[in-house]
Design a protein around this motif. Structure first.
Motif, mmCIF file in Angstrom:
data_model
loop_
_atom_site.group_PDB
_atom_site.id
_atom_site.type_symbol
_atom_site.label_atom_id
_atom_site.label_comp_id
_atom_site.label_asym_id
_atom_site.label_seq_id
_atom_site.Cartn_x
_atom_site.Cartn_y
_atom_site.Cartn_z
ATOM 1 N N GLU A 1 0.825 -1.211 0.000
ATOM 2 C CA GLU A 1 0.000 0.000 0.000
ATOM 3 C C GLU A 1 0.856 1.257 0.000
ATOM 4 N N MET A 2 2.004 1.203 0.645
ATOM 5 C CA MET A 2 2.910 2.350 0.723
ATOM 6 C C MET A 2 3.745 2.514 -0.544
ATOM 7 N N GLY A 3 3.599 1.608 -1.506
ATOM 8 C CA GLY A 3 4.360 1.693 -2.750
ATOM 9 C C GLY A 3 5.657 0.913 -2.735
ATOM 10 N N PHE A 4 5.824 0.048 -1.715
ATOM 11 C CA PHE A 4 7.062 -0.723 -1.596
ATOM 12 C C PHE A 4 6.764 -2.223 -1.707
ATOM 13 N N GLY A 5 5.849 -2.561 -2.639
ATOM 14 C CA GLY A 5 5.486 -3.950 -2.835
ATOM 15 C C GLY A 5 6.605 -4.807 -3.387
ATOM 16 N N ALA A 6 7.612 -4.193 -3.975
ATOM 17 C CA ALA A 6 8.749 -4.959 -4.510
ATOM 18 C C ALA A 6 9.729 -5.388 -3.422
ATOM 19 N N SER A 7 9.470 -5.002 -2.190
ATOM 20 C CA SER A 7 10.369 -5.374 -1.088
ATOM 21 C C SER A 7 10.391 -6.884 -0.890
ATOM 22 N N LEU A 8 11.564 -7.409 -0.569
ATOM 23 C CA LEU A 8 11.704 -8.824 -0.242
ATOM 24 C C LEU A 8 11.521 -8.989 1.260
ATOM 25 N N VAL A 9 10.553 -9.808 1.641
ATOM 26 C CA VAL A 9 10.247 -10.037 3.056
ATOM 27 C C VAL A 9 10.659 -11.463 3.406
ATOM 28 N N THR A 10 11.639 -11.595 4.294
ATOM 29 C CA THR A 10 12.064 -12.906 4.770
ATOM 30 C C THR A 10 11.435 -13.139 6.135
ATOM 31 N N VAL A 11 10.635 -14.175 6.241
ATOM 32 C CA VAL A 11 9.937 -14.501 7.487
ATOM 33 C C VAL A 11 10.760 -15.540 8.238
ATOM 34 N N LEU A 12 11.079 -15.219 9.489
ATOM 35 C CA LEU A 12 11.946 -16.073 10.306
ATOM 36 C C LEU A 12 11.148 -16.544 11.519
ATOM 37 N N GLU A 13 10.887 -17.828 11.582
ATOM 38 C CA GLU A 13 10.047 -18.399 12.638
ATOM 39 C C GLU A 13 10.869 -19.201 13.639
ATOM 40 N N ARG A 14 10.557 -19.026 14.904
ATOM 41 C CA ARG A 14 11.093 -19.847 15.993
ATOM 42 C C ARG A 14 12.624 -19.975 15.928
ATOM 43 N N LEU A 15 13.288 -18.846 15.708
ATOM 44 C CA LEU A 15 14.748 -18.860 15.562
ATOM 45 C C LEU A 15 15.424 -19.392 16.815
ATOM 46 N N GLY A 16 16.443 -20.184 16.622
ATOM 47 C CA GLY A 16 17.215 -20.728 17.734
ATOM 48 C C GLY A 16 16.731 -22.066 18.234
ATOM 49 N N GLY A 17 15.556 -22.510 17.742
ATOM 50 C CA GLY A 17 15.007 -23.782 18.187
ATOM 51 C C GLY A 17 15.095 -24.847 17.116
ATOM 52 N N PRO A 18 14.737 -26.070 17.460
ATOM 53 C CA PRO A 18 14.839 -27.175 16.498
ATOM 54 C C PRO A 18 13.836 -27.071 15.346
ATOM 55 N N SER A 19 12.771 -26.290 15.524
ATOM 56 C CA SER A 19 11.772 -26.163 14.457
ATOM 57 C C SER A 19 11.854 -24.810 13.752
ATOM 58 N N ALA A 20 13.031 -24.183 13.775
ATOM 59 C CA ALA A 20 13.205 -22.893 13.095
ATOM 60 C C ALA A 20 12.943 -23.049 11.598
ATOM 61 N N ARG A 21 12.386 -21.992 10.996
ATOM 62 C CA ARG A 21 12.097 -22.022 9.565
ATOM 63 C C ARG A 21 12.269 -20.622 9.000
ATOM 64 N N ILE A 22 12.845 -20.549 7.792
ATOM 65 C CA ILE A 22 13.114 -19.268 7.143
ATOM 66 C C ILE A 22 12.597 -19.346 5.708
ATOM 67 N N ARG A 23 11.710 -18.402 5.339
ATOM 68 C CA ARG A 23 11.152 -18.351 3.993
ATOM 69 C C ARG A 23 11.081 -16.908 3.531
ATOM 70 N N ALA A 24 11.159 -16.691 2.230
ATOM 71 C CA ALA A 24 11.177 -15.336 1.681
ATOM 72 C C ALA A 24 10.167 -15.206 0.547
ATOM 73 N N THR A 25 9.619 -13.984 0.397
ATOM 74 C CA THR A 25 8.681 -13.689 -0.676
ATOM 75 C C THR A 25 8.627 -12.182 -0.883
ATOM 76 N N ARG A 26 8.191 -11.759 -2.056
ATOM 77 C CA ARG A 26 7.954 -10.334 -2.288
ATOM 78 C C ARG A 26 6.718 -9.905 -1.515
ATOM 79 N N ALA A 27 6.735 -8.641 -1.075
ATOM 80 C CA ALA A 27 5.590 -8.135 -0.307
ATOM 81 C C ALA A 27 4.309 -8.181 -1.118
#
Length: 393
Positions: A158-184
């Motif tokens: 909405e702010m005009g920065f839809g081309a930004s790459l967003v990396t989602v980092l879940e449960r960092l430091g634990g055994p079920s950590a997960r990292i995924r990326a997508t454009r906004a």
């Protein structure tokens, strides 16, 4: 009283990731406080969750017993540590920090932490990011829950920065950590689990908030009562904001001066006073939209509101100055306060000239003209001159 409280940072790997000193402090505790997620990680006979809404009262009631508090990562970075330390003496507690989510995220991304703004959005609006949105900027943010990354991506678009790459980092430091990326603007991640953070590489053609004083007037909704961009830049130069200072903006109008004061540094504080309810609401909305929701707007006449305002470091009066208000200000302002007053009418100019003669300071006459159509050609269209008096009390 002596040391009775241990503030322990714990990660997603639970007790296994604690240092030996942290484990000893936890084992010695008679009572353990924390959020439900942290308490579920440990075995202890007396585990107590923080009350909702959050309060330190149950913790303070146990002063003198051996107590441990569990917090995410570094308790003094967007954690409970700072709130606790303000209430408890320095000899009463000891901290055992673990790597923060920001540290873990930066290590995963390979980003220099000292060069990357780290912002807590788990309890704050997306607009807090607005001053940081510029192509090429990298940001790390903490988020409230699994639904928050998509909402953040939609706001960036909405702010005009839809081309930004967003990396989602879940449960960092634990055994079920997960990292995924997508454009906004093409966010397609599902089944996101908290605790969650996002690393943002800003891209797009959205408008960028400049760092120099004097944002374009159309960044602000207003009804014509606004300190115009060139004059606002001169006002802020005279107000000379310094980190951590408090501004009074008397006659806030659109809130533009207070907002730019706050944009100068994240530790700045400001209170705007506005007698018109519609303008007060508009100033609040402008501040929220531009990431300055900490701008406090108080409604009422300046003379009536002054006694209840926090101690200022600088005061701005953008127009309508009268002698009774100037007398009241001079009587209540502490020494060292910087006062900047603008006037347009002959009566205000005469008043400011008189006070300049008596109190000193600096007087400026600001005369601006803008090129505008004149028939088939162009000519200069002059604005009303503005007189600026700036003085240190």
């Amino acid at each position: 009283m002596g040391e009775w409280l241990s503030i322990i940072g714990i990660g997603e790997d639970g007790p296994a990731g604690l240092s030996e000193a942290s484990r000893d402090a936890l084992a010695a505790a008679e009572v353990v406080f924390g959020g439900p997620r942290h308490l579920a990680m440990i075995a202890h006979p007396d585990k107590r969750a923080w009350p909702v809404p959050f309060s330190l009262a149950p913790l303070l009631a146990l002063r003198g017993r051996r107590v441990a508090v569990l917090a995410s990562g570094n308790p003094f970075w967007h954690g409970a540590g700072g709130s606790i330390a303000r209430q408890i003496g320095p000899g009463e507690w000891r901290a055992f920090p673990a790597p923060s989510v920001f540290s873990r995220a930066a290590a995963q991304m390979g980003w220099r932490l000292e060069e990357t703004p780290c912002i807590g959005l788990h309890a704050a609006p997306h607009e807090r990011l607005r001053p940081h949105l510029a192509p090429g900027q990298r940001l790390i943010v903490t988020l409230r829950d699994g639904a928050a990354p998509q909402a953040l991506a939609e706001w960036l678009a909405e702010m005009g920065f839809g081309a930004s790459l967003v990396t989602v980092l879940e449960r960092l430091g634990g055994p079920s950590a997960r990292i995924r990326a997508t454009r906004a603007d093409g966010f397609d991640l599902a089944d996101i689990t908290a605790p969650v953070a996002a690393a943002i590489e800003v891209a797009g053609a959205g408008r960028v908030l400049t760092r120099a004083s004097g944002l374009a007037d159309d960044f602000f909704e207003h009804d014509g009562q606004i300190t115009k961009r060139p004059v606002r830049a001169l006002a802020l130069s005279a107000l000379a904001p310094r980190p951590g200072e408090m501004l009074w903006d008397l006659g806030a109008g659109s809130g533009s001066v207070g907002i730019e004061w706050l944009l100068a540094h994240p530790a700045m504080r400001a209170v705007g006073v506005e007698s018109d309810a519609t303008r007060a609401a508009r100033a609040r909305a402008n501040a929220a939209r531009l990431g300055c929701d900490r701008l406090e707007i108080r409604e009422g006449r300046a003379l009536d509101v002054l006694p209840a305002l926090p101690r200022p470091d600088a005061v701005f009066v953008g127009g309508g100055m009268e002698e009774n208000l100037l007398n009241a200000l001079w009587a209540c302002l502490p020494g060292g306060t910087r006062l900047v007053v603008h006037g347009v009418t002959l009566e205000t100019e005469a008043l400011l000239a008189s006070w300049h003669g008596a109190k000193g300071g600096q007087m400026l006459r600001i005369e601006l003209a803008e090129a505008a159509p004149l028939g088939r050609r162009r000519g200069w269209k002059s604005a009303y001159p503005v007189v600026q008096w700036s003085v240190t009390r």
